[in-house]
Scaffold this active site. Structure first.
Site, short mmCIF file in Angstrom:
data_model
loop_
_atom_site.label_atom_id
_atom_site.label_comp_id
_atom_site.label_asym_id
_atom_site.label_seq_id
_atom_site.Cartn_x
_atom_site.Cartn_y
_atom_site.Cartn_z
N LYS A 116 21.41 0.58 15.60
CA LYS A 116 21.11 -0.88 16.12
C LYS A 116 20.30 -1.24 17.51
O LYS A 116 19.64 -2.14 17.67
CB LYS A 116 22.63 -1.64 16.36
CG LYS A 116 23.13 -1.68 14.65
CD LYS A 116 24.26 -2.43 14.99
CE LYS A 116 25.00 -2.83 13.54
NZ LYS A 116 25.51 -1.99 12.71
N HIS A 208 26.62 -16.44 10.78
CA HIS A 208 25.93 -15.38 10.32
C HIS A 208 24.95 -16.12 9.27
O HIS A 208 25.36 -16.34 8.00
CB HIS A 208 26.96 -14.33 9.69
CG HIS A 208 26.33 -13.41 9.00
ND1 HIS A 208 26.85 -11.93 9.26
CD2 HIS A 208 25.04 -12.91 8.56
CE1 HIS A 208 25.99 -10.91 9.01
NE2 HIS A 208 25.06 -11.50 8.31
N HIS A 234 35.08 -9.24 9.74
CA HIS A 234 33.69 -9.04 9.57
C HIS A 234 33.17 -8.48 8.23
O HIS A 234 31.97 -8.12 7.92
CB HIS A 234 33.09 -7.85 10.60
CG HIS A 234 33.55 -8.01 11.95
ND1 HIS A 234 33.01 -8.95 12.96
CD2 HIS A 234 34.61 -7.33 12.71
CE1 HIS A 234 33.45 -9.07 13.90
NE2 HIS A 234 34.62 -8.00 13.92
N GLU A 274 19.32 -9.88 9.34
CA GLU A 274 20.35 -10.62 9.82
C GLU A 274 20.40 -11.22 11.27
O GLU A 274 20.03 -10.32 11.99
CB GLU A 274 21.82 -9.78 9.45
CG GLU A 274 22.04 -9.31 8.44
CD GLU A 274 23.16 -8.50 8.08
OE1 GLU A 274 24.12 -8.57 8.74
OE2 GLU A 274 23.68 -8.19 6.98
N ARG A 296 17.81 -2.50 2.24
CA ARG A 296 18.28 -2.19 0.84
C ARG A 296 18.57 -3.55 0.37
O ARG A 296 18.18 -4.73 1.14
CB ARG A 296 19.60 -1.44 0.83
CG ARG A 296 20.49 -2.09 1.84
CD ARG A 296 22.01 -1.49 1.58
NE ARG A 296 23.00 -1.78 2.50
CZ ARG A 296 23.63 -3.20 2.69
NH1 ARG A 296 23.44 -3.91 1.70
NH2 ARG A 296 24.41 -3.36 3.83
#
Length: 645
Positions: A116, A208, A234, A274, A296
């Site tokens: 990340k 999100h 989450h 995202e 993916r």
């Protein structure tokens, strides 16, 4: 186009890929573990090969074995699905070195997005907005605490190699940082073998929202957005497309950012970018930031398929076989609205604890799309994710689609294990959600109301008792005698509630039921039994467990009179494993005093860690398990005794 592909996965996604491959005339090869020998994906494939033991490390994570099977079976390509090896760049390299095609992005693209912190730096360079935070390599606890102070609390600690909410902790004050960091690093090490974390600013009213992208290695398009804000710990629960409240200006900005992200790494295939979105003042083009890219196919891809009319798996196969992008950006449009609800085997009253069990009954309404990797008769295994199905609907508007989702959930029937079906139904009926007022904190704020168990309708008790006593079918053997009505009794439990129920069989088409102080008559009209102007709900029975299917399904247990004494009360002295799993850690020590709620052990099962807590104050009398032990459900791990007064 390929003639034959191997699917390096199991369950729902393996079945999903097979459906499209079959429609395209492509033959499929399945691989399976010991636990999956009779699984749905094995039965669907043109051929299937056993690759190892039940644990993922012994089967679905054995890339060398999977590649060998692909070569020996004559498959030309491997589709990884999601999870397992799908984002493992080493596996991609090995697939291509073996002369096979990988149906997905390059190893280089996966590596660039795999960590990340590095991904955020890359995205910042590509002009994609990123959340303020520390994404560097210095992992010294004092340094990280200082960075958190600079960013400003609250902050989010996230594992750099993370996913699925693992290795993630919200820290709201400096005093909480040290313990949260240790906890996040420990979980990250267990889940990913990498303890490194990054620190980010925590958005107060976050949404999100993710963008579906698709590339051919050079160019990319986006297939609009999905809102995945309804999350618990989450983990996504209900997803929808498009996002409620989305403006054309912001959609264009997010879509362009997603495309820039994909093209910056030469992305090939289906991927998801995202974003964390500030929802405190509506959706604004300057109020979204890159979180991560999933290299993916996503679990929630069906909602995008329904609003765009695109089969993303078909696109994956076409591009992997050498075609360019199947469509240009201007060719893609949004039609209607779609929802997906994730149906899991989990015990909601016990904190959404993953559950196991054999599905004795499984049925979905024809009006919904149900992507499932199991059938009636299949077992939900402790080795894998406990998903039963994704319940997916599409409607002309958000309101219509949401009504269809509520109805689809009401008409879904599952028996043989506890599920989150009632919770999904409550969430779909949540007034704020209905108005489109969604953010990632909605479930946590309203969890008590969403999981509340109201008074059980009398009709449910009667239907369950009727089935338990085999009085649900009308006929000459219904218990009626010529000389007098027959009285029978049964004891049922539902959660903590227990009832002694008696029935007076008045004839083949009439029964009088007594529940505590109330009396209720039911009648048979030749087709079904009726109570108070409504038909009794359907019931499934297996091994004394009765599942009543109604607007909210309910599970009852029939108690054998000989067993009643043994089932009275609960033993708070023994801490047991709630499911089969691996003991990851034991904190209890013989002779140590503990308080109610103290963590005594950690059990790893179904891809998650579960803390086992003391049910009361006491002293540890015995520690009956050690870290590394594989235990069965119900195994005693720690025994407590009363503290000396």
């Amino acid at each position: 186009m390929f003639d034959k592909i191997l699917i390096a996965n199991r369950g729902e996604i393996a079945c999903r890929v097979m459906e499209t491959a079959r429609a395209m005339g492509v033959r499929t090869v399945a691989v399976y573990s010991d636990a999956d020998a009779t699984a749905k994906h094995v039965q669907m494939a043109d051929e299937a090969v056993h690759i190892g033991g039940s644990a993922p490390a012994d089967s679905y994570l054995k890339g060398d074995v999977i590649i060998r099977v692909a070569q020996e079976s004559g498959a030309q390509a491997i589709h990884p699905g999601y999870g397992f090896l799908s984002e493992n760049p080493g596996f991609v390299d090995a697939v291509e070195a073996a002369g096979l095609s990988f149906i997905g992005p390059s190893a280089d693209a996966i590596r660039k997005m795999g960590l990340k912190d590095a991904a955020k730096a890359l995205m910042e360079k590509a002009g994609v907005p990123v959340v303020p935070g520390y994404h560097g390599s210095n992992q010294d606890p004092e340094f990280l605490a200082g960075e958190a102070e600079k960013i400003g609390y609250p902050v989010l600690i996230k594992a750099v190699a993370g996913g699925g909410g693992k290795g993630m902790r919200l820290v709201e004050a400096p005093a909480e940082f040290s313990d949260a960091l240790k906890s996040a690093q420990g979980e990250a090490t267990t889940a990913f073998g990498n303890p490194d974390v990054l620190i980010e600013k925590y958005i107060q009213q976050p949404r999100h929202i993710e963008v579906q992208v698709f590339g051919d290695g050079t160019h990319a398009v986006h297939l609009f957005e999905r809102d995945c804000s309804l999350q618990r710990r989450h983990q996504k629960v209900i997803e929808e497309a498009p996002a409620p409240g989305m403006t054309e200006e912001m959609r264009e900005a997010m879509g362009e950012a997603g495309v820039r992200a994909a093209e910056a790494i030469g992305y090939k295939g289906a991927g998801t970018v995202e974003f964390i979105v500030d929802g405190s003042d509506g959706l604004r083009p300057d109020g979204f930031w890159f979180m991560e890219m999933n290299t993916r196919l996503q679990v929630e891809h069906p909602v995008t398929e329904l609003i765009t009319g695109v089969d993303l798996v078909e696109w994956q196969l076409r591009v992997a076989s050498g075609e360019s992008l199947p469509a240009q950006q201007d060719d893609l449009t949004i039609t209607g609205h779609a929802f997906e609800a994730r149906l899991y085997a989990e015990d909601v009253p016990k904190g959404f604890l993953p559950a196991t069990g054999t599905l004795t009954h499984l049925s979905f309404p024809a009006e919904c799309r149900a992507d499932s990797g199991v059938r009636a008769g299949d077992t939900i295994s402790p080795w894998y994710d406990p998903m039963i199905s994704k319940v997916i609907v599409h409607g002309a508007t958000r309101s219509v689609a949401l009504s269809k989702l509520r109805r689809a959930l009401e008409q879904t029937e599952v028996a043989g294990t506890v599920t989150n079906l009632a919770f999904l139904g409550a969430l779909a009926s949540h007034q704020g959600f209905g108005r489109g007022e969604v953010d990632t904190g909605l479930i946590a704020r309203d969890l008590e109301a969403l999981t509340a168990v109201g008074d059980m309708p009398v009709a449910h008790w009667i239907a369950a008792a009727q089935r338990a006593l085999c009085l649900h079918k009308s006929g000459g053997d219904s218990g009626f005698t010529l000389w007098a009505p027959l009285h029978r009794a049964v004891q049922l439990t539902h959660g903590e509630e227990s009832l002694e129920i008696t029935v007076e069989v008045l004839g083949p088409q009439a029964q009088r039921w007594q529940l505590d102080d109330s009396s209720h008559e039911v009648t048979f009209d030749g087709t079904c039994w009726w109570h108070d102007g409504h038909p009794l709900p359907n019931v499934a029975e297996a091994d004394g467990r009765l599942t009543v299917f109604a607007r909210i399904s309910s599970i009852f247990d029939c108690i054998d009179p000989l067993d009643r004494a043994g089932t009275a009360g609960g033993d708070t002295n023994v801490i047991e494993a709630p499911m089969p799993g691996l003991v990851k850690a034991v904190f209890a020590e013989a002779g140590a005093e503990v308080k109610e709620g103290d963590r005594l052990a950690i059990l790893e099962a179904m891809k998650m860690e579960h803390s086992l807590l003391a049910a009361r104050d006491g002293v540890v009398a015995e520690v009956l398990a050690s870290a590394g032990d594989q235990v069965e459900a119900g195994a005693a791990l720690v025994r407590l005794e009363e503290a000396d007064s």
